[in-house]
Design an enzyme around this catalytic site. Sequence first.
Site, PDB file in Angstrom:
ATOM      1  N   ARG A 192      91.684  31.449   8.803  1.00 44.82           N
ATOM      2  CA  ARG A 192      92.641  30.353   8.959  1.00 44.82           C
ATOM      3  C   ARG A 192      93.354  30.451  10.303  1.00 44.82           C
ATOM      4  O   ARG A 192      94.240  29.669  10.597  1.00 44.82           O
ATOM      5  CB  ARG A 192      93.728  30.429   7.873  1.00 44.82           C
ATOM      6  CG  ARG A 192      93.241  30.109   6.520  1.00 44.82           C
ATOM      7  CD  ARG A 192      94.369  30.063   5.496  1.00 44.82           C
ATOM      8  NE  ARG A 192      93.760  29.973   4.196  1.00 44.82           N
ATOM      9  CZ  ARG A 192      93.264  28.838   3.698  1.00 44.82           C
ATOM     10  NH1 ARG A 192      93.377  27.709   4.363  1.00 44.82           N
ATOM     11  NH2 ARG A 192      92.679  28.831   2.521  1.00 44.82           N
ATOM     12  N   ASN A 193      92.994  31.458  11.073  1.00 44.96           N
ATOM     13  CA  ASN A 193      93.701  31.772  12.314  1.00 44.96           C
ATOM     14  C   ASN A 193      93.105  30.952  13.470  1.00 44.96           C
ATOM     15  O   ASN A 193      91.974  31.194  13.883  1.00 44.96           O
ATOM     16  CB  ASN A 193      93.532  33.285  12.554  1.00 44.96           C
ATOM     17  CG  ASN A 193      94.223  33.750  13.799  1.00 44.96           C
ATOM     18  OD1 ASN A 193      94.440  32.983  14.727  1.00 44.96           O
ATOM     19  ND2 ASN A 193      94.550  35.035  13.821  1.00 44.96           N
TER      20      ASN A 193
ATOM     21  N   HIS B 189      86.275  44.488  20.527  1.00 48.44           N
ATOM     22  CA  HIS B 189      85.497  44.768  19.326  1.00 48.44           C
ATOM     23  C   HIS B 189      84.880  43.503  18.733  1.00 48.44           C
ATOM     24  O   HIS B 189      83.723  43.499  18.343  1.00 48.44           O
ATOM     25  CB  HIS B 189      86.388  45.471  18.302  1.00 48.44           C
ATOM     26  CG  HIS B 189      87.711  44.797  18.076  1.00 48.44           C
ATOM     27  ND1 HIS B 189      88.495  44.326  19.099  1.00 48.44           N
ATOM     28  CD2 HIS B 189      88.388  44.477  16.939  1.00 48.44           C
ATOM     29  CE1 HIS B 189      89.593  43.779  18.619  1.00 48.44           C
ATOM     30  NE2 HIS B 189      89.553  43.857  17.302  1.00 48.44           N
TER      31      HIS B 189
ATOM     32  N   GLY C  69      93.671  31.060  16.562  1.00 44.49           N
ATOM     33  CA  GLY C  69      93.374  31.916  17.708  1.00 44.49           C
ATOM     34  C   GLY C  69      92.003  32.549  17.570  1.00 44.49           C
ATOM     35  O   GLY C  69      91.207  32.591  18.520  1.00 44.49           O
TER      36      GLY C  69
ATOM     37  N   GLY D 267      98.781  41.096  17.373  1.00 37.28           N
ATOM     38  CA  GLY D 267      98.635  42.355  16.644  1.00 37.28           C
ATOM     39  C   GLY D 267      99.077  43.567  17.462  1.00 37.28           C
ATOM     40  O   GLY D 267     100.165  43.596  18.031  1.00 37.28           O
TER      41      GLY D 267
ATOM     42  N   ASP E 215      86.046  41.446   9.485  1.00 38.34           N
ATOM     43  CA  ASP E 215      87.209  42.256   9.125  1.00 38.34           C
ATOM     44  C   ASP E 215      87.403  43.240  10.269  1.00 38.34           C
ATOM     45  O   ASP E 215      86.426  43.782  10.801  1.00 38.34           O
ATOM     46  CB  ASP E 215      86.988  42.995   7.808  1.00 38.34           C
ATOM     47  CG  ASP E 215      88.272  43.674   7.335  1.00 38.34           C
ATOM     48  OD1 ASP E 215      89.374  43.136   7.605  1.00 38.34           O
ATOM     49  OD2 ASP E 215      88.189  44.742   6.689  1.00 38.34           O
ATOM     50  N   SER E 216      88.646  43.404  10.671  1.00 35.96           N
ATOM     51  CA  SER E 216      88.892  44.229  11.850  1.00 35.96           C
ATOM     52  C   SER E 216      90.168  45.021  11.678  1.00 35.96           C
ATOM     53  O   SER E 216      90.969  44.763  10.774  1.00 35.96           O
ATOM     54  CB  SER E 216      89.001  43.336  13.097  1.00 35.96           C
ATOM     55  OG  SER E 216      90.040  42.396  12.942  1.00 35.96           O
TER      56      SER E 216
HETATM   57  P1  IMP Z   1      91.960  40.930   9.884  1.00 33.95           P
HETATM   58  O1  IMP Z   1      90.641  41.265  10.490  1.00 33.95           O
HETATM   59  O2  IMP Z   1      92.292  39.471   9.996  1.00 33.95           O
HETATM   60  O3  IMP Z   1      92.110  41.525   8.518  1.00 33.95           O
HETATM   61  O4  IMP Z   1      93.092  41.599  10.799  1.00 33.95           O
HETATM   62  C1  IMP Z   1      93.254  42.956  10.868  1.00 33.95           C
HETATM   63  C2  IMP Z   1      94.486  43.389  11.630  1.00 33.95           C
HETATM   64  O5  IMP Z   1      94.046  44.319  12.603  1.00 33.95           O
HETATM   65  C3  IMP Z   1      95.268  42.334  12.412  1.00 33.95           C
HETATM   66  O6  IMP Z   1      96.276  41.767  11.644  1.00 33.95           O
HETATM   67  C4  IMP Z   1      95.841  43.167  13.554  1.00 33.95           C
HETATM   68  O7  IMP Z   1      96.984  43.858  13.122  1.00 33.95           O
HETATM   69  C5  IMP Z   1      94.753  44.185  13.798  1.00 33.95           C
HETATM   70  N1  IMP Z   1      93.820  43.675  14.818  1.00 33.95           N
HETATM   71  C6  IMP Z   1      92.534  43.285  14.645  1.00 33.95           C
HETATM   72  N2  IMP Z   1      91.996  42.872  15.803  1.00 33.95           N
HETATM   73  C7  IMP Z   1      92.957  42.985  16.722  1.00 33.95           C
HETATM   74  C8  IMP Z   1      93.007  42.689  18.120  1.00 33.95           C
HETATM   75  O8  IMP Z   1      92.060  42.193  18.749  1.00 33.95           O
HETATM   76  N3  IMP Z   1      94.181  42.949  18.732  1.00 33.95           N
HETATM   77  C9  IMP Z   1      95.256  43.466  18.093  1.00 33.95           C
HETATM   78  N4  IMP Z   1      95.278  43.727  16.801  1.00 33.95           N
HETATM   79  C10 IMP Z   1      94.124  43.499  16.106  1.00 33.95           C
END
Ligand code: IMP
Length: 196
Positions: free
Chosen positions: A8-9, A180, A11, A153, A69-70
């Site tokens: 939903r992001n 990544h 960005g 983040g 997922d990151s």
């Molecule tokens: P998700 O993949 O949407 O679950 O996000 C995982 C969380 O990891 C994010 O809310 C950030 O806190 C962190 N994260 C993932 N990718 C990045 C990035 O490219 N920059 C900074 N924080 C990140």
Amino acid sequence: MKILIGTRNPGKLREYEALLAGLNLTFLSLRDVDAGDDIPEPYETFAENAELKAREYAKRTGMVTLADDSGLVVDALGGRPGVYSARYAPGTDADRYTKLLGELTGVPADQRTARFVCAAALASADGTILDLQIGTVEGQIALAPGAGSNGFGFDPVFIPNGYTVTLNALTMDEKNAIDHRGNALRQLIPTLRRIA
Ligand code: IMP
């Protein structure tokens, strides 16, 4: 071909569009389709969470789906926050990176090694996983937030290897070229070309 991006992001959607431009794909996000409640991220690995999201959103919508997922893996913290990065602390991004700097108080620069990890999964319209790729970017956690206004983040406290500035000082294109998510998505391009 239309492809659903499991986010939903806005960005993240822009990053996908920039990274996968030229593949003749039309990108839709969870804001554009009715895919029901958000799929949780219940597993201990990025790969399992990414596959679950891609598979379930594809089955719900009947669309080819890409989901990721990151998170941030910090060696001095035994790999935390890892898959729990988004849930590391309540509040804002600044609350979370401030907590991280607090946990690393007194840890010297050479022991502040860390990496961002992204697992990106591609599912066919019936929910079959077609490809899964993992991308990383290595670096270290800064001693204090860096100057810069880009990114999100933990970007303000992450210095990629080979750089002297934090990720929030890079433009989106500069970050995509080394990060990544960019690394994971570039590895998916052959499969995307095959099915597009
Ligand atoms: P998700 O993949 O949407 O679950 O996000 C995982 C969380 O990891 C994010 O809310 C950030 O806190 C962190 N994260 C993932 N990718 C990045 C990035 O490219 N920059 C900074 N924080 C990140």
